[in-house]
Design an enzyme around this catalytic site. Structure first.
Site, PDB file in Angstrom:
ATOM      1  N   HIS A 245      66.595 -52.023   1.974  1.00  0.00           N
ATOM      2  CA  HIS A 245      67.450 -52.353   3.178  1.00  0.00           C
ATOM      3  C   HIS A 245      66.922 -52.242   4.520  1.00  0.00           C
ATOM      4  CE1 HIS A 245      68.950 -47.856   2.623  1.00  0.00           C
ATOM      5  NE2 HIS A 245      67.909 -48.042   3.378  1.00  0.00           N
TER       6      HIS A 245
ATOM      7  N   HIS B 109      71.786 -43.968   8.346  1.00  0.00           N
ATOM      8  CA  HIS B 109      70.660 -43.687   9.111  1.00  0.00           C
ATOM      9  C   HIS B 109      70.969 -43.016  10.475  1.00  0.00           C
ATOM     10  CE1 HIS B 109      69.496 -46.784   6.178  1.00  0.00           C
ATOM     11  NE2 HIS B 109      68.430 -46.437   6.111  1.00  0.00           N
TER      12      HIS B 109
ATOM     13  N   HIS C 125      57.492 -46.326   1.872  1.00  0.00           N
ATOM     14  CA  HIS C 125      57.234 -46.727   3.466  1.00  0.00           C
ATOM     15  C   HIS C 125      57.284 -45.164   3.846  1.00  0.00           C
ATOM     16  CE1 HIS C 125      61.656 -46.472   3.015  1.00  0.00           C
ATOM     17  NE2 HIS C 125      61.751 -46.616   4.242  1.00  0.00           N
TER      18      HIS C 125
ATOM     19  N   GLU D 238      64.147 -42.562  -0.653  1.00  0.00           N
ATOM     20  CA  GLU D 238      65.243 -43.361  -0.707  1.00  0.00           C
ATOM     21  C   GLU D 238      65.569 -43.984  -2.270  1.00  0.00           C
ATOM     22  OE1 GLU D 238      65.786 -45.243   3.778  1.00  0.00           O
ATOM     23  OE2 GLU D 238      64.977 -46.133   2.277  1.00  0.00           O
TER      24      GLU D 238
END
Length: 435
Positions: A153, A200, A334, A381
């Site tokens: 996302h 976030h 990431h 995540e």
């Protein structure tokens, strides 16, 4: 199977559950507004005018104007919220309690001085309780999970869509990888998407950090994350199914934060754009489910996987024939901070996809340390994908899944992108049970 709500049989008692909360949301928020002196003054100056500023049903307004607390609670009010309304009117709690029992304040006080109301004559009638359990006939219809969708996302993907850059050489390979998904969704539109994502630092900051937060509201606006809100449709929720899921998951010992009002950020809107494209309105309702993967401790993969299994039971016990897709989002590898920023691990990412398909139980036992070391600090995540995977029917052997699409690409800004569609093919039409 229907959820056990026999607490509704306790005489003279209104239990405030998720359904009541949804029903009385604006009524209770009105009561909260009276915690400031200025609002109390405005309300007392013209009660009707102040009530008309709120999106209340006429029955809720009339209950307040009539000072009828029982009617207000029947309309979704909660006594702790209504106490703020009573305080604004100068009522004591004993006055309010007495009014609900048909007693004067004096008589109610005398009853309490004498030891309070006796439990005798105020229990559930056993005949009523026995009747409630006598015929546990399963519903003739129930919701089904038709697929699990898994995708990254990345916020930059949303920016590329919004600014017309999808055809540029940098972005074109990524968006080509979602062309199949958009066509597949057009042919398999669900009634509801249960969308698992992480906020976030948008709806939740460090003043409030829920581990699992279930959106139970009717609608969710698109958040402004610093660049202005994305130009995408707002989200229409499904409060009834969400309340049902809340009841079922909490009864299964998953401690949820229930959220009736919040803005949703790229973690939720980017997957919708990738799967549905540029639309004037999303083609289905969405239930947001936030997981804290920002501040440690975060939930383990095993906990997420077990939550997915309970989620399937919850959805399949809903007595309306809804088609539901469960989406797990986030990742893949990431890292956005520190000297390792920019870390990508293609080999680990693709091994994760392999294990997610073939051995999700084994993947659920992978410790946090491996995610952080191998997939980067934000790669954690990916535990959210295990919730969606745990909701598939092959997990308990009552069905199987079919891999419809798999895609992997590097880079999307700072991130590796993964995408998977698993069609769910249950062999039985009976609600799932969690062993």
């Amino acid at each position: 199977m229907a959820l056990d709500k026999t607490y509704k049989l306790v005489p003279g008692t209104t239990v405030f559950d998720a359904e009541q909360s949804a029903k009385g949301y604006h009524l209770n928020q009105f009561c909260m507004s009276l915690m400031t002196a200025a609002n109390r003054a405005r309300y007392l100056a013209d009660e009707r005018a102040y009530l008309d500023e709120w999106p209340l049903r006429e029955a809720q307004k009339q209950a307040l104007l009539d000072r009828d607390l029982n009617a207000a609670m029947a309309e979704g009010g909660n006594i702790y919220f209504l106490a703020k309304w009573g305080a604004a009117l100068g009522l004591s709690f004993q006055q309010m309690a007495g009014s609900m029992t048909g007693m004067t304040e004096h008589d109610y006080r005398e009853m309490m001085v004498g030891g309070g109301r006796s439990i005798e004559g105020n229990r559930i009638d056993h005949a009523v309780l026995d009747a409630a359990y006598a015929d546990p006939t399963p519903p003739t219809e129930h919701a089904t999970i038709t697929a699990g969708v898994f995708t990254s996302h990345v916020p930059a993907i949303g920016a590329a869509i919004d600014h017309g850059k999808t055809g540029e050489p940098y972005w074109q390979p990524l968006f080509e990888g979602y062309e199949y998904a958009k066509q597949w969704e057009r042919e398999n539109i669900p009634d509801v998407v249960f969308l698992i994502y992480n906020d976030h630092a948008t709806a939740f900051d460090v003043s409030l950090i829920p581990t699992f937060a279930l959106g139970t509201g009717a609608a969710y606006p698109t958040a402004d994350e610093g660049y202005g809100p994305r130009p995408v449709p707002g989200i229409e929720g499904h409060p009834e199914l969400a309340a049902h899921i809340a009841h079922s998951l909490i009864r299964d010992d998953f401690d949820l934060t229930l959220v009736n009002e919040m803005a949703v950020d790229h973690g939720l809107t980017v997957p919708l754009s990738l799967m549905f494209g540029d639309v004037d309105a999303w083609p289905c309702k969405v239930i947001p489910f936030h997981v804290n993967v920002v501040q440690y401790p975060v939930p383990s993969g095993a906990r997420c996987y077990e939550l997915g299994r309970s989620l399937r039971k919850a959805i399949e016990s809903y007595d309306k024939p809804l088609k539901v897709q469960v989406w797990g989002t986030g990742g893949m590898s990431h890292q956005l901070q520190g000297p390792r920023a920019g870390l990508i691990n293609r080999e680990w990412d693709n091994a994760f996809l392999d294990r997610l398909i073939r051995d999700p139980a084994g993947q659920s036992r992978v410790p946090h340390l491996e995610y952080v070391e191998e997939a980067g600090s934000e790669g954690i995540e990916l535990v959210m994908w295990l919730i969606a995977r745990g909701a598939m029917s092959d997990i308990d052997g009552s069905g199987e899944v079919e891999v419809k699409h798999r895609f992997y690409h590097v880079p999307a800004s700072n991130t590796a992108v993964g995408h998977l569609i698993l069609e769910n093919h249950p062999r039985a039409r009976t609600p799932a049970t969690k062993e």
